[in-house]
Scaffold this motif. Structure first.
Motif, mmCIF file in Angstrom:
data_model
loop_
_atom_site.group_PDB
_atom_site.id
_atom_site.type_symbol
_atom_site.label_atom_id
_atom_site.label_comp_id
_atom_site.label_asym_id
_atom_site.label_seq_id
_atom_site.Cartn_x
_atom_site.Cartn_y
_atom_site.Cartn_z
ATOM 1 N N LEU A 79 1.359 17.182 -9.060
ATOM 2 C CA LEU A 79 0.555 17.210 -7.543
ATOM 3 C C LEU A 79 -0.582 16.034 -7.610
ATOM 4 C CD1 LEU A 79 -1.222 18.953 -5.212
ATOM 5 C CD2 LEU A 79 -2.760 19.854 -6.771
ATOM 6 N N LYS A 80 -0.058 15.486 -6.536
ATOM 7 C CA LYS A 80 -0.495 13.446 -6.014
ATOM 8 C C LYS A 80 -1.958 14.084 -5.098
ATOM 9 C CE LYS A 80 3.586 12.344 -7.231
ATOM 10 N NZ LYS A 80 5.042 10.486 -6.175
ATOM 11 N N GLY A 81 -2.767 13.293 -5.720
ATOM 12 C CA GLY A 81 -4.052 13.123 -4.097
ATOM 13 C C GLY A 81 -4.359 11.862 -3.430
ATOM 14 N N LYS A 82 -4.973 10.441 -4.393
ATOM 15 C CA LYS A 82 -5.347 9.737 -3.353
ATOM 16 C C LYS A 82 -4.029 8.647 -3.307
ATOM 17 C CE LYS A 82 -9.453 8.787 -5.558
ATOM 18 N NZ LYS A 82 -11.118 8.074 -6.187
ATOM 19 N N PRO A 83 -3.726 8.515 -2.501
ATOM 20 C CA PRO A 83 -2.660 7.706 -2.062
ATOM 21 C C PRO A 83 -1.692 6.387 -2.751
ATOM 22 C CG PRO A 83 -4.211 7.553 -0.133
ATOM 23 C CD PRO A 83 -4.918 8.015 -1.208
ATOM 24 N N ARG A 84 -0.888 6.194 -3.083
ATOM 25 C CA ARG A 84 -0.471 5.218 -4.151
ATOM 26 C C ARG A 84 -1.360 3.834 -4.182
ATOM 27 N NH1 ARG A 84 3.561 1.586 -5.653
ATOM 28 N NH2 ARG A 84 3.341 0.971 -3.162
ATOM 29 N N ALA A 85 -1.752 3.517 -2.548
ATOM 30 C CA ALA A 85 -2.529 2.124 -2.284
ATOM 31 C C ALA A 85 -3.240 1.837 -3.572
ATOM 32 C CB ALA A 85 -2.700 1.649 -0.680
ATOM 33 N N ALA A 86 -4.328 3.431 -3.457
ATOM 34 C CA ALA A 86 -5.810 3.365 -4.092
ATOM 35 C C ALA A 86 -5.286 2.962 -5.340
ATOM 36 C CB ALA A 86 -6.162 4.797 -4.419
ATOM 37 N N MET A 87 -4.094 2.726 -6.430
ATOM 38 C CA MET A 87 -4.011 2.131 -7.607
ATOM 39 C C MET A 87 -4.416 0.507 -7.629
ATOM 40 S SD MET A 87 -5.113 4.894 -8.792
ATOM 41 C CE MET A 87 -5.283 4.718 -10.396
ATOM 42 N N PHE A 88 -4.366 0.039 -6.476
ATOM 43 C CA PHE A 88 -3.902 -1.416 -5.884
ATOM 44 C C PHE A 88 -4.831 -2.156 -5.628
ATOM 45 C CE2 PHE A 88 0.053 0.874 -6.748
ATOM 46 C CZ PHE A 88 0.599 -0.313 -6.938
ATOM 47 N N PHE A 89 -5.412 -2.689 -5.966
ATOM 48 C CA PHE A 89 -7.018 -4.244 -5.940
ATOM 49 C C PHE A 89 -7.237 -2.573 -5.089
ATOM 50 C CE2 PHE A 89 -2.684 -5.974 -5.321
ATOM 51 C CZ PHE A 89 -3.039 -7.036 -6.475
ATOM 52 N N ASN A 90 -7.927 -1.819 -5.589
ATOM 53 C CA ASN A 90 -8.909 -0.792 -4.543
ATOM 54 C C ASN A 90 -8.886 -0.270 -3.327
ATOM 55 O OD1 ASN A 90 -10.104 0.195 -7.225
ATOM 56 N ND2 ASN A 90 -11.345 -2.360 -7.187
ATOM 57 N N LEU A 91 -7.498 -0.387 -2.708
ATOM 58 C CA LEU A 91 -7.467 -1.098 -0.821
ATOM 59 C C LEU A 91 -7.451 0.615 -0.275
ATOM 60 C CD1 LEU A 91 -3.897 -2.060 -0.947
ATOM 61 C CD2 LEU A 91 -6.065 -3.219 -0.986
ATOM 62 N N ILE A 92 -8.068 1.745 -1.343
ATOM 63 C CA ILE A 92 -8.168 2.977 -0.311
ATOM 64 C C ILE A 92 -9.900 3.185 -1.199
ATOM 65 C CG2 ILE A 92 -7.750 5.775 -0.589
ATOM 66 C CD1 ILE A 92 -6.500 4.329 1.318
ATOM 67 N N PRO A 93 -11.203 3.173 -0.160
ATOM 68 C CA PRO A 93 -11.743 3.853 -0.683
ATOM 69 C C PRO A 93 -11.807 4.691 -1.792
ATOM 70 C CG PRO A 93 -11.844 3.450 1.464
ATOM 71 C CD PRO A 93 -10.521 3.754 0.901
ATOM 72 N N GLU A 94 -12.777 4.601 -2.754
ATOM 73 C CA GLU A 94 -13.420 4.862 -4.015
ATOM 74 C C GLU A 94 -13.589 6.531 -3.247
ATOM 75 O OE1 GLU A 94 -13.155 6.417 -7.823
ATOM 76 O OE2 GLU A 94 -12.529 4.812 -7.147
ATOM 77 N N ASP A 95 -14.200 6.942 -3.105
ATOM 78 C CA ASP A 95 -14.274 8.435 -2.547
ATOM 79 C C ASP A 95 -14.004 8.402 -1.115
ATOM 80 O OD1 ASP A 95 -15.245 6.611 0.192
ATOM 81 O OD2 ASP A 95 -17.171 7.317 0.129
ATOM 82 N N ALA A 560 -14.551 -9.043 -1.301
ATOM 83 C CA ALA A 560 -12.723 -9.011 -0.688
ATOM 84 C C ALA A 560 -13.093 -8.698 0.751
ATOM 85 C CB ALA A 560 -12.200 -7.456 -1.741
ATOM 86 N N ASN A 561 -11.915 -8.845 1.695
ATOM 87 C CA ASN A 561 -12.205 -7.839 2.929
ATOM 88 C C ASN A 561 -10.851 -6.974 2.567
ATOM 89 O OD1 ASN A 561 -14.674 -9.985 4.407
ATOM 90 N ND2 ASN A 561 -13.227 -12.141 3.870
ATOM 91 N N HIS A 562 -11.115 -6.120 3.247
ATOM 92 C CA HIS A 562 -10.257 -5.373 3.237
ATOM 93 C C HIS A 562 -10.278 -4.660 4.986
ATOM 94 C CE1 HIS A 562 -9.777 -4.842 -0.678
ATOM 95 N NE2 HIS A 562 -11.181 -4.249 -1.124
ATOM 96 N N PRO A 563 -8.515 -5.855 5.772
ATOM 97 C CA PRO A 563 -8.487 -5.005 6.664
ATOM 98 C C PRO A 563 -8.243 -3.639 6.949
ATOM 99 C CG PRO A 563 -6.465 -6.889 5.618
ATOM 100 C CD PRO A 563 -7.927 -6.016 4.913
ATOM 101 N N ALA A 564 -8.533 -3.715 8.418
ATOM 102 C CA ALA A 564 -8.238 -1.631 8.847
ATOM 103 C C ALA A 564 -6.716 -1.412 8.229
ATOM 104 C CB ALA A 564 -7.723 -1.308 10.510
ATOM 105 N N GLN A 565 -7.321 0.362 7.858
ATOM 106 C CA GLN A 565 -6.117 0.713 7.534
ATOM 107 C C GLN A 565 -5.912 1.898 8.487
ATOM 108 O OE1 GLN A 565 -5.217 1.188 3.038
ATOM 109 N NE2 GLN A 565 -7.352 0.081 2.966
ATOM 110 N N ILE A 566 -4.409 2.443 8.189
ATOM 111 C CA ILE A 566 -3.938 3.821 8.547
ATOM 112 C C ILE A 566 -3.184 4.992 7.535
ATOM 113 C CG2 ILE A 566 -2.491 5.298 10.973
ATOM 114 C CD1 ILE A 566 -2.668 1.909 11.762
ATOM 115 N N LEU A 567 -4.075 5.999 7.659
ATOM 116 C CA LEU A 567 -3.370 6.820 6.919
ATOM 117 C C LEU A 567 -2.633 8.212 7.567
ATOM 118 C CD1 LEU A 567 -2.275 7.998 4.496
ATOM 119 C CD2 LEU A 567 -4.306 8.493 3.984
ATOM 120 N N ALA A 568 -1.257 8.947 8.056
ATOM 121 C CA ALA A 568 -1.047 9.805 7.931
ATOM 122 C C ALA A 568 0.057 10.144 7.528
ATOM 123 C CB ALA A 568 -0.199 8.658 9.905
#
Length: 589
Positions: A79-95, A560-568
């Protein structure tokens, strides 16, 4: 009655229930299973009863109750939870989410056959572990908390005392709060059947006496990957652990010389997979006695120079899996291509920029990539960071690496001037020459791939199921031409692209098998209204607004500036209930 029996036999193509059960037991590929379950109701039901393993790519794509109703006799769940991008440079918010609690409660209560549980990038609390250990501890043989967070060593102690049939305990890269270091001692005392123990790249402490006790009590231990522990203290452990085939981690706290404490180290006779952290030039000689037997070598966290890599790898002709940083340089990759003819997996990570500056050879370019392609034709997996690239190098991969099923290329920004861009023709040659490719990542810089190159990717990626593209294309037209291909693409990740919201939404509609889309950095509108073009049943759309994050680098704080993201993503669970303030759910009317 006769007509109904005849109809049943026709729908099952004349195969008896017993024969069908036996045949299904030998089919493990989930795509084959999925196709078989669509043949008729009877085949669907037999798939329900005989499916032993399920992987759920995102925990919000379904519910625990649906899983139980669909596959009541599961023995293994990933079972996978947070998107893979969460593990790279904290791209996904921690919460963002990814809580394991609801799943653990269902697993503990209803999956009586479950023997293996693999949770990846999820939030696992000690309370969840208590429930799991209490209700399933007597059955559990494999527990993997992979890149997870939220638990402590109290939870690990509960696992050790309750799950006495455990054969695999995997905690690599997880964040666990250290409350009591006694958890490892509990593992040594209670888990005598343990074969694999991994708490590599964690902050969990390990002591030499607990590791020795593991070697004495867990005589079937074949793989041990640990956090930092002075390797010189493991002399007795290595002597006792006769069955050990893999060791990773440890550390070196002193230089090796003629009287060095590391000279006493002698690895077990079956050792064939090795990774030593913080090993330098003076300690390298301790690997030489086992080098010829090694099938896997991890040098990512060593202090070796380009020349050190060359000297060590020349002694490792049987390497099948090699993980290094780009300090290996083109010279090192040429040695790999000449020496490691059995190489199947090669991962070259990005090193520290200052390390590359100190060692002029410590850069990987098209020259090293071409050498690897020509010298290692059995490659199945290749992930590489390069400072320079050409079309010819990519074409070389397509010509020589016919078994390649996973290719990942990142073009670093270390060099301002690249020998040859765009890479349209090279990417086309690679895709045409590697028909077994299932996973593809190409992360370039603006101008690295034109709209024509995107069209080539769409045209020649008929079997690819996961793709990451960074800084590619010139306009929306390129993305839409790309989307007209890729008939089997299920997961698409885009970063630093020039596409509009409207083009992204239209592309998602054109990809028939798309189940997951993540985009960071695009031409966002003020209200995101164009994203609703891709709204459809069971399709969740989440918007993560731009944000700033304070980071620390070498004692200095920066922003660090994180641009807007879309997750669908597709979801049978509907709107999830634990959206944090940093995520805006977007649904159609």
């Amino acid at each position: 009655m006769d007509n109904r029996n005849h109809l049943s036999r026709v729908l099952s193509f004349g195969i008896s229930d017993l024969a069908l059960d036996c045949v299904m037991g030998y089919i493990d590929d989930p795509y084959d299973r999925g196709a078989i379950s669509l043949v008729c109701k009877k085949w669907h039901w037999i798939d329900c009863l005989t499916r032993k393993h399920v992987t759920i790519a995102i925990c919000y794509s379904t519910t625990p109750q649906r899983l139980r109703e669909r596959f009541p006799r599961l023995e293994s769940l990933k079972l996978k939870g947070k998107p893979r991008a969460a593990m790279f440079f904290n791209l996904i918010p921690e919460d963002w989410g990814g809580y394991a609690g609801p799943w653990v409660n269902e697993v503990a209560s209803h999956f009586s056959c479950l023997k293996s549980l693999h949770l990846r990038r999820m939030i696992v609390k000690d309370a969840d572990i208590v429930v799991l250990a209490r209700d399933r501890g007597h059955m559990l043989q494999v527990l993997k908390l992979d890149k997870c967070s939220g638990f402590s060593t109290d939870g690990l102690s509960i696992i050790a005392t309750s799950c006495r049939c455990l054969r695999t305990l995997f905690l690599e890269e997880s964040s666990a709060v250290e409350k009591d270091s006694g958890w490892l001692h509990q593992v040594a005392v209670n888990c005598s059947l343990l074969e694999i123990l991994n708490f590599y790249m964690t902050d969990l402490k390990s002591s030499w006496n607990d590791l020795e006790l593991i070697a004495k009590n867990c005589q079937s231990i074949v793989s041990l990957k640990i956090s930092e522990c002075d390797v010189s203290e493991l002399v007795s452990f290595f002597r006792i652990a006769k069955s050990l085939e893999e060791f990773g981690g440890g550390s070196f706290e002193g230089h090796a010389g003629e009287d060095s404490k590391y000279n006493k180290i002698s690895f077990p006779p079956r050792l064939c997979r090795l990774g030593l952290n913080f090993m330098g030039t003076q300690e390298m000689h301790i690997v030489f006695p086992v080098a010829a037997a090694l099938k896997k070598l991890d040098l990512q966290y060593t202090f070796l120079s380009t020349e050190d890599h060359c000297q060590l790898i020349q002694r490792c002709p049987n390497i099948e899996v090699l993980e290094v940083r780009d300090v290996i340089g083109d010279r090192g990759l040429e040695v790999v291509s000449q020496t490691c003819k059995r190489l199947r997996r090669l991962r070259i990570e990005r090193g520290e920029d200052e390390q590359g500056l100190e060692d002029e050879q410590g850069m990987v370019s098209h020259r090293g990539l071409s050498a690897i392609a020509q010298g290692c034709p059995n490659l199945e997996y290749l992930a590489i960071y390069v400072s320079d690239i050409t079309n010819a190098a990519l074409e070389s991969v397509g010509i020589h690496c016919k078994n390649l099923n996973d290719f990942r290329l990142v073009l670093l920004e270390r060099e301002e001037r690249i020998t040859e861009l765009p890479l349209d023709n090279g990417v086309r040659a690679l895709l045409r020459g590697c028909p077994k490719l299932r996973r593809l990542a190409i992360y370039l810089r603006p101008g690295g791939l034109t709209n024509i190159g995107l069209q080539y990717i769409g045209e020649f990626s008929g079997n690819i199921r996961w793709m990451l593209l960074g800084h590619v294309g010139e306009s929306d037209e390129g993305l839409l031409s790309f989307a007209r291909g890729c008939r089997k693409l299920q997961k698409l990740e885009l970063r630093g692209c020039c596409f509009s919201e409207r083009a992204l939404a239209l592309a998602a509609l054109q990809l028939p098998c798309l189940r997951y889309l993540w985009v960071q950095g695009y031409n966002a509108s003020q209200d995101g209204r164009n994203l609703m073009i891709m709204d459809r049943p069971n399709w969740n759309i989440e918007f993560i607004p731009p944000r700033q994050e304070i980071i620390e680098n070498n004692g200095l704080e920066g922003i660090a500036n994180h641009p807007a993201q879309i997750l669908a993503y597709y979801s049978l669970a509907g709107r999830r209930t634990d959206y944090p303030p940093t995520v805006i759910p977007m649904f159609g009317a």
